[in-house]
Design a protein around this motif. Structure first.
Motif, PDB file in Angstrom:
ATOM      1  N   GLY A 102       0.902 -20.878 -46.517  1.00 49.81           N
ATOM      2  CA  GLY A 102       0.779 -21.475 -47.843  1.00 49.81           C
ATOM      3  C   GLY A 102       2.120 -21.371 -48.555  1.00 49.81           C
ATOM      4  O   GLY A 102       3.150 -21.774 -48.033  1.00 49.81           O
ATOM      5  N   ALA A 103       2.114 -20.795 -49.757  1.00 47.03           N
ATOM      6  CA  ALA A 103       3.344 -20.624 -50.523  1.00 47.03           C
ATOM      7  C   ALA A 103       4.097 -19.354 -50.142  1.00 47.03           C
ATOM      8  O   ALA A 103       5.183 -19.097 -50.645  1.00 47.03           O
ATOM      9  N   PHE A 104       3.547 -18.563 -49.248  1.00 44.42           N
ATOM     10  CA  PHE A 104       4.146 -17.279 -48.892  1.00 44.42           C
ATOM     11  C   PHE A 104       5.016 -17.403 -47.645  1.00 44.42           C
ATOM     12  O   PHE A 104       4.618 -18.018 -46.653  1.00 44.42           O
ATOM     13  N   HIS A 105       6.193 -16.813 -47.708  1.00 43.27           N
ATOM     14  CA  HIS A 105       7.096 -16.779 -46.562  1.00 43.27           C
ATOM     15  C   HIS A 105       7.939 -15.508 -46.633  1.00 43.27           C
ATOM     16  O   HIS A 105       7.978 -14.833 -47.654  1.00 43.27           O
ATOM     17  N   ASN A 106       8.583 -15.215 -45.546  1.00 47.04           N
ATOM     18  CA  ASN A 106       9.414 -14.012 -45.455  1.00 47.04           C
ATOM     19  C   ASN A 106      10.885 -14.388 -45.294  1.00 47.04           C
ATOM     20  O   ASN A 106      11.697 -13.583 -44.868  1.00 47.04           O
ATOM     21  N   ASN A 107      11.240 -15.610 -45.657  1.00 47.41           N
ATOM     22  CA  ASN A 107      12.582 -16.115 -45.428  1.00 47.41           C
ATOM     23  C   ASN A 107      13.642 -15.433 -46.284  1.00 47.41           C
ATOM     24  O   ASN A 107      14.786 -15.309 -45.858  1.00 47.41           O
ATOM     25  N   THR A 108      13.299 -14.992 -47.487  1.00 51.00           N
ATOM     26  CA  THR A 108      14.299 -14.415 -48.376  1.00 51.00           C
ATOM     27  C   THR A 108      14.879 -13.117 -47.826  1.00 51.00           C
ATOM     28  O   THR A 108      16.101 -12.996 -47.722  1.00 51.00           O
ATOM     29  N   PRO A 109      14.061 -12.127 -47.462  1.00 51.31           N
ATOM     30  CA  PRO A 109      14.677 -10.923 -46.885  1.00 51.31           C
ATOM     31  C   PRO A 109      15.328 -11.181 -45.530  1.00 51.31           C
ATOM     32  O   PRO A 109      16.336 -10.549 -45.202  1.00 51.31           O
ATOM     33  N   GLU A 110      14.805 -12.125 -44.760  1.00 49.42           N
ATOM     34  CA  GLU A 110      15.455 -12.468 -43.496  1.00 49.42           C
ATOM     35  C   GLU A 110      16.825 -13.081 -43.755  1.00 49.42           C
ATOM     36  O   GLU A 110      17.777 -12.821 -43.028  1.00 49.42           O
ATOM     37  N   SER A 111      16.936 -13.888 -44.803  1.00 45.08           N
ATOM     38  CA  SER A 111      18.217 -14.477 -45.184  1.00 45.08           C
ATOM     39  C   SER A 111      19.198 -13.392 -45.631  1.00 45.08           C
ATOM     40  O   SER A 111      20.381 -13.425 -45.295  1.00 45.08           O
ATOM     41  N   PHE A 112      18.692 -12.422 -46.406  1.00 45.89           N
ATOM     42  CA  PHE A 112      19.548 -11.306 -46.819  1.00 45.89           C
ATOM     43  C   PHE A 112      20.073 -10.562 -45.592  1.00 45.89           C
ATOM     44  O   PHE A 112      21.265 -10.250 -45.507  1.00 45.89           O
ATOM     45  N   ASN A 113      19.198 -10.270 -44.645  1.00 50.69           N
ATOM     46  CA  ASN A 113      19.621  -9.558 -43.440  1.00 50.69           C
ATOM     47  C   ASN A 113      20.655 -10.360 -42.656  1.00 50.69           C
ATOM     48  O   ASN A 113      21.599  -9.796 -42.102  1.00 50.69           O
ATOM     49  N   ALA A 114      20.499 -11.673 -42.617  1.00 47.81           N
ATOM     50  CA  ALA A 114      21.489 -12.520 -41.952  1.00 47.81           C
ATOM     51  C   ALA A 114      22.838 -12.444 -42.675  1.00 47.81           C
ATOM     52  O   ALA A 114      23.890 -12.358 -42.029  1.00 47.81           O
ATOM     53  N   CYS A 115      22.808 -12.437 -44.013  1.00 49.80           N
ATOM     54  CA  CYS A 115      24.052 -12.302 -44.788  1.00 49.80           C
ATOM     55  C   CYS A 115      24.706 -10.944 -44.531  1.00 49.80           C
ATOM     56  O   CYS A 115      25.929 -10.852 -44.396  1.00 49.80           O
ATOM     57  N   LEU A 116      23.905  -9.902 -44.472  1.00 48.31           N
ATOM     58  CA  LEU A 116      24.427  -8.567 -44.183  1.00 48.31           C
ATOM     59  C   LEU A 116      25.125  -8.555 -42.827  1.00 48.31           C
ATOM     60  O   LEU A 116      26.259  -8.069 -42.704  1.00 48.31           O
ATOM     61  N   LYS A 117      24.479  -9.106 -41.818  1.00 45.83           N
ATOM     62  CA  LYS A 117      25.075  -9.128 -40.481  1.00 45.83           C
ATOM     63  C   LYS A 117      26.340  -9.975 -40.439  1.00 45.83           C
ATOM     64  O   LYS A 117      27.333  -9.586 -39.819  1.00 45.83           O
ATOM     65  N   ARG A 118      26.333 -11.127 -41.125  1.00 49.62           N
ATOM     66  CA  ARG A 118      27.531 -11.977 -41.156  1.00 49.62           C
ATOM     67  C   ARG A 118      28.669 -11.301 -41.907  1.00 49.62           C
ATOM     68  O   ARG A 118      29.828 -11.438 -41.536  1.00 49.62           O
ATOM     69  N   THR A 119      28.346 -10.560 -42.971  1.00 49.46           N
ATOM     70  CA  THR A 119      29.381  -9.837 -43.706  1.00 49.46           C
ATOM     71  C   THR A 119      30.016  -8.775 -42.822  1.00 49.46           C
ATOM     72  O   THR A 119      31.242  -8.613 -42.805  1.00 49.46           O
ATOM     73  N   ILE A 120      29.198  -8.065 -42.079  1.00 52.52           N
ATOM     74  CA  ILE A 120      29.730  -7.026 -41.199  1.00 52.52           C
ATOM     75  C   ILE A 120      30.584  -7.647 -40.103  1.00 52.52           C
ATOM     76  O   ILE A 120      31.706  -7.211 -39.848  1.00 52.52           O
ATOM     77  N   LYS A 121      30.071  -8.691 -39.458  1.00 53.65           N
ATOM     78  CA  LYS A 121      30.823  -9.313 -38.359  1.00 53.65           C
ATOM     79  C   LYS A 121      32.072 -10.037 -38.850  1.00 53.65           C
ATOM     80  O   LYS A 121      33.117  -9.978 -38.210  1.00 53.65           O
ATOM     81  N   GLY A 122      31.963 -10.732 -39.973  1.00 52.87           N
ATOM     82  CA  GLY A 122      33.056 -11.576 -40.430  1.00 52.87           C
ATOM     83  C   GLY A 122      34.074 -10.895 -41.306  1.00 52.87           C
ATOM     84  O   GLY A 122      35.270 -11.143 -41.184  1.00 52.87           O
ATOM     85  N   THR A 123      33.626 -10.024 -42.192  1.00 52.70           N
ATOM     86  CA  THR A 123      34.540  -9.402 -43.144  1.00 52.70           C
ATOM     87  C   THR A 123      34.972  -8.017 -42.690  1.00 52.70           C
ATOM     88  O   THR A 123      36.144  -7.689 -42.688  1.00 52.70           O
ATOM     89  N   HIS A 124      34.014  -7.210 -42.313  1.00 52.40           N
ATOM     90  CA  HIS A 124      34.313  -5.813 -42.000  1.00 52.40           C
ATOM     91  C   HIS A 124      34.514  -5.564 -40.506  1.00 52.40           C
ATOM     92  O   HIS A 124      35.013  -4.522 -40.127  1.00 52.40           O
ATOM     93  N   VAL A 125      34.110  -6.501 -39.670  1.00 42.10           N
ATOM     94  CA  VAL A 125      34.234  -6.458 -38.217  1.00 42.10           C
ATOM     95  C   VAL A 125      33.395  -5.345 -37.589  1.00 42.10           C
ATOM     96  O   VAL A 125      32.664  -5.566 -36.659  1.00 42.10           O
ATOM     97  N   HIS A 126      33.486  -4.142 -38.100  1.00 42.29           N
ATOM     98  CA  HIS A 126      32.701  -3.026 -37.574  1.00 42.29           C
ATOM     99  C   HIS A 126      32.436  -2.048 -38.710  1.00 42.29           C
ATOM    100  O   HIS A 126      33.290  -1.826 -39.553  1.00 42.29           O
TER     101      HIS A 126
END
Length: 161
Positions: A102-126
């Protein structure tokens, strides 16, 4: 709310450092994080020892007000039986290809986690597990203040002073 493992992928490790059966949700060689985001984009993110209900449920109890609240999660076993703790709970069954109920989804925290992983890989590397909470807090701050990018520097200074 959602949880995800953070750290390197086996495919990028030297053969001697590879960990068997560490695919997917395995946290044998990774550090799990748990994130909760409300409708106002306020983020609470935690580095956790494991993704079991014994670890996650006390965090939920400490940070979520039960009244007028609906928890939306995927079908991970740690979230089972939240109704017994008097939470209204909607499960989106990703295992069966359900990405919204219906109107419920879990995309927002999944999107946050994707941003966290991209920040680590892209900006901080490790990042080390020891300092992962600081990096997670940085991404949470940026996420929460995404609509005020023009004044972010001033906002940061207000928190420092």
């Amino acid at each position: 709310m959602d949880e995800t493992p953070i750290e390197g992928l086996n495919q990028f490790r030297h053969a001697a450092e590879k960990v068997e059966r560490s695919q997917g949700r395995s946290v044998k060689d990774k550090t799990p994080v748990f994130v909760m985001i409300d409708l106002n984009r306020q983020v609470k993110a935690f580095v956790i020892s494991d993704t079991s209900g014994f670890t996650i449920k006390p965090i939920i109890a400490e940070n979520v007000v039960k009244e007028n609240c609906i928890l939306i999660t995927d079908d991970w076993k740690a979230y089972q039986d939240l109704e017994k703790d008097k939470y209204r709970h909607v499960i989106v069954n990703l295992t069966y290809g359900e990405y919204a109920r219906g109107a419920f989804h879990n995309n927002t925290p999944e999107s946050f986690n994707a941003c966290l992983k991209r920040t680590i890989k892209g900006t901080h590397v490790h990042v080390s597990a020891e300092h992962l909470q600081k990096y997670e807090d940085e991404v949470a701050f940026r996420w929460t203040n995404a609509n005020s990018q023009d004044t972010m520097f001033e906002t940061i200074l207000q928190h420092v002073v």
